[in-house]
Design an enzyme around this catalytic site. Structure first.
Site, PDB file in Angstrom:
ATOM      1  N   ASN A  32      32.748  42.465  44.329  1.00 20.01           N
ATOM      2  CA  ASN A  32      32.080  43.015  43.549  1.00 20.01           C
ATOM      3  C   ASN A  32      30.885  42.391  42.787  1.00 20.01           C
ATOM      4  OD1 ASN A  32      33.530  45.690  42.384  1.00 20.01           O
ATOM      5  ND2 ASN A  32      35.415  44.276  43.055  1.00 20.01           N
ATOM      6  N   HIS A 122      39.719  47.013  36.692  1.00 19.14           N
ATOM      7  CA  HIS A 122      40.934  46.714  37.265  1.00 19.14           C
ATOM      8  C   HIS A 122      41.076  47.552  38.266  1.00 19.14           C
ATOM      9  CE1 HIS A 122      45.034  45.559  36.945  1.00 19.14           C
ATOM     10  NE2 HIS A 122      45.530  46.552  36.896  1.00 19.14           N
TER      11      HIS A 122
HETATM   12  C1  GAR Z   1      39.004  43.560  42.563  1.00 21.69           C
HETATM   13  O1  GAR Z   1      39.723  44.832  42.968  1.00 21.69           O
HETATM   14  C2  GAR Z   1      39.250  43.897  41.077  1.00 21.69           C
HETATM   15  O2  GAR Z   1      39.342  45.133  40.449  1.00 21.69           O
HETATM   16  C3  GAR Z   1      40.672  43.047  40.885  1.00 21.69           C
HETATM   17  O3  GAR Z   1      40.483  41.702  41.851  1.00 21.69           O
HETATM   18  C4  GAR Z   1      39.441  42.474  42.905  1.00 21.69           C
HETATM   19  C5  GAR Z   1      38.435  41.354  43.210  1.00 21.69           C
HETATM   20  O4  GAR Z   1      37.866  41.460  44.363  1.00 21.69           O
HETATM   21  N1  GAR Z   1      40.877  42.538  39.519  1.00 21.69           N
HETATM   22  C6  GAR Z   1      41.936  42.521  38.993  1.00 21.69           C
HETATM   23  O5  GAR Z   1      43.039  42.735  39.531  1.00 21.69           O
HETATM   24  C7  GAR Z   1      41.874  42.080  37.472  1.00 21.69           C
HETATM   25  N2  GAR Z   1      43.405  42.341  36.968  1.00 21.69           N
HETATM   26  P1  GAR Z   1      36.516  41.045  44.654  1.00 21.69           P
HETATM   27  O6  GAR Z   1      36.702  39.484  44.466  1.00 21.69           O
HETATM   28  O7  GAR Z   1      36.252  41.267  46.079  1.00 21.69           O
HETATM   29  O8  GAR Z   1      35.419  41.636  43.925  1.00 21.69           O
END
Ligand code: GAR
Length: 206
Positions: A32, A122
């Site tokens: 992200n 989230h």
């Molecule tokens: C994402 O899906 C985000 O929504 C989640 O962690 C992932 C990180 O992925 N966040 C949570 O669960 C917060 N409670 P990334 O490191 O590839 O962006």
């Protein structure tokens, strides 16, 4: 001619200084975060100025370095028992904070320094599948185990609890019969990439 060259140089640096600076917090892979870097590359008024992590092994740090974005790593003591992180953000002229896969609770001193200026994403439709322990793949596993027919993303303001601040935006996707948690995670990530950067742009630009 010399005068014209000097004038443009001065004008450009002045312009850059006026950009709104945003910091991203990430604990892990940082896909992200990378989508956000890409979205704001060359943006006229918003600058992704800092990537912070609580995890020195987070691949998000490498991704930031690839985009020449400064990084910083902090530990629990620095976040929860000192003003280190707030001081760093203020010294870097940050005015907006984006959590992108950041897994620790945000402490009071940070919330106070950036009121309504910290957002999180989230990977579920809050208030369902939120709270402590509900992050990343844990969310998708629970969603599939419970036989949900839809899931999605929630972008929300951050408060002192996990996943409870005011909701800014949600987006949904269907879960087809037999889909695995991995497949659901992939779909949800795509939704995140589609909506998070543009929502940040809308909020920071306000
Ligand atoms: C994402 O899906 C985000 O929504 C989640 O962690 C992932 C990180 O992925 N966040 C949570 O669960 C917060 N409670 P990334 O490191 O590839 O962006």
């Amino acid at each position: 001619m010399v005068y014209v060259g000097w004038y443009f140089k001065y004008d450009t640096s002045n312009y850059l200084r006026l950009k709104i600076k945003v910091a991203i917090f990430a604990s892990g892979s940082g896909t992200n975060a990378e989508k956000i870097f890409q979205h704001f590359q060359g943006h006229p008024s918003i600058d992704i100025a800092l990537l912070l992590s609580n995890n020195h092994k987070a691949f998000a740090l490498q991704r930031a370095e690839n985009y020449n974005i400064p990084t910083a790593v902090f530990n629990r003591q620095q976040l929860y028992h000192s003003n280190y992180v707030v001081d760093l953000l203020l010294a870097s002229d940050i005015s907006f904070v984006v959590l992108a896969g950041f897994m620790w609770l945000v402490p009071q001193n940070l919330l106070k320094a950036f009121p309504n200026k910290i957002v999180n994403i989230h990977p579920a439709l809050l208030p369902k599948y939120g709270g402590k322990g509900m992050y990343g793949m844990h969310v998708h596993q629970a969603v599939v185990e419970n036989g949900e027919v839809e899931t999605g993303i929630t972008i929300h303001f951050v408060d002192e609890n996990y996943d409870e601040g005011d909701i800014i935006k949600q987006a949904k996707c269907e879960i087809n019969p037999g889909e695995t948690a991995d497949e659901v995670a992939k779909k949800v990530h795509e939704l995140e990439y589609e909506h998070y950067p543009s929502t940040i742009e809308m909020l920071v630009g306000d």
